[in-house]
Design an enzyme around this catalytic site. Structure first.
Site, PDB file in Angstrom:
ATOM      1  N   LYS A  83       0.960  -1.702   0.064  1.00 55.90           N
ATOM      2  CA  LYS A  83      -0.243  -0.353  -0.035  1.00 55.90           C
ATOM      3  C   LYS A  83       0.666   0.866  -0.124  1.00 55.90           C
ATOM      4  CE  LYS A  83      -4.334   0.439   2.529  1.00 55.90           C
ATOM      5  NZ  LYS A  83      -4.994   0.291   3.898  1.00 55.90           N
TER       6      LYS A  83
HETATM    7  C1  E4P Z   1      -8.546   0.703   3.728  1.00 55.31           C
HETATM    8  O1  E4P Z   1      -7.704  -0.030   2.995  1.00 55.31           O
HETATM    9  C2  E4P Z   1      -8.636   1.806   4.537  1.00 55.31           C
HETATM   10  O2  E4P Z   1      -7.225   2.343   5.367  1.00 55.31           O
HETATM   11  C3  E4P Z   1      -9.441   1.712   5.685  1.00 55.31           C
HETATM   12  O3  E4P Z   1     -10.758   1.078   5.070  1.00 55.31           O
HETATM   13  C4  E4P Z   1      -9.863   2.753   6.297  1.00 55.31           C
HETATM   14  O4  E4P Z   1     -11.017   3.096   7.082  1.00 55.31           O
HETATM   15  P1  E4P Z   1     -11.719   4.606   8.063  1.00 55.31           P
HETATM   16  O5  E4P Z   1     -11.738   5.586   7.035  1.00 55.31           O
HETATM   17  O6  E4P Z   1     -13.031   3.690   8.733  1.00 55.31           O
HETATM   18  O7  E4P Z   1     -10.296   4.292   8.489  1.00 55.31           O
END
Ligand code: E4P
Length: 225
Positions: A83
């Protein structure tokens, strides 16, 4: 649509895997920090529970650092997807890693223009954050719909991973919009099971059967027949 669990918690992942409906996992530095185990060890443990793509996020912000860290993360397990943040450096690093055959998830995407950059960089997937846009009074689901449309227009192979999903309705709307993957917290996956008519209907079926065949019903439930 693929279902990913958005968690680094091993118990949640084991339960999701036991249901047989989890295709992969997404993590981020916040989720890893919450478990209190260093990134590499936690990612290794996650890969041993779920057999599918596991997103592991870099914490470097310069191109060289993102590529170095991403390459090391990718070496942990063949299922790792690196990522990288949706920044100028993140996109430059994503291009380099994609050319090297490392799968990249470009994260923190909030506009169609950013999603186009991720596709141009050869990302394996892009993560538009639905809930965080909704929090600002914007429409996260419109963003999912628009990215799916422009990717389709040009045949980009980059997958749309709907992230920051907060409810079962978000999951269903992302599916209707055409997202390839929905990543969700465990509580959202769990909530997808629920409907009061399912509980009521099952309760009635079991009661009716037990009333008609009292001995047989309890024997079947205890597995003695
Ligand atoms: C996933 O890859 C993201 O980091 C995550 O869905 C973020 O979610 P949030 O906005 O609920 O923290």
């Amino acid at each position: 649509m693929k279902f990913f669990l958005d968690t680094a918690n091993l118990s949640e992942l084991k339960q999701g895997a036991a249901w047989g409906v989890v295709d992969g996992v997404t993590t981020n530095p916040t989720l890893i920090a919450r478990e209190g185990v260093p990134m590499e060890q936690q990612i290794r443990d996650i890969c041993n529970i779920v057999d599918g793509p596991v997103s592991a996020e870099v914490v470097s912000t310069d191109v060289e650092g993102i590529v170095r860290e991403g390459t090391a993360l990718a070496a942990i397990h063949p299922n790792i997807v690196v990522k990288a943040p949706m920044t100028r450096n993140g996109i430059a690093a994503a291009s380099i890693m994609s050319r090297k055959g490392i799968r990249v998830n470009v994260t923190l995407c909030f506009t169609v223009g950013q999603a186009l950059l991720a596709a141009k960089a050869g990302a394996w997937c892009v993560s538009p954050f639905v809930g965080r846009l909704d929090d600002l009074g914007d429409s996260g689901m419109d963003l999912i719909r628009d990215i799916c449309l422009v990717y389709k227009n040009y045949g980009f192979p980059t997958q749309v991973l709907a992230a920051s999903l907060r409810s079962p309705l978000h999951v269903v709307e992302a599916a209707k919009a055409g997202a390839h993957i929905a990543t969700m917290p465990f509580k959202v996956l769990d909530a997808l099971f629920n409907h009061p008519l399912t509980d009521k209907g099952l309760d009635q079926f079991l009661k009716d059967y037990a009333k008609a065949f009292p001995g047989e019903s309890s024997a079947r439930q205890s597995g003695s027949q």
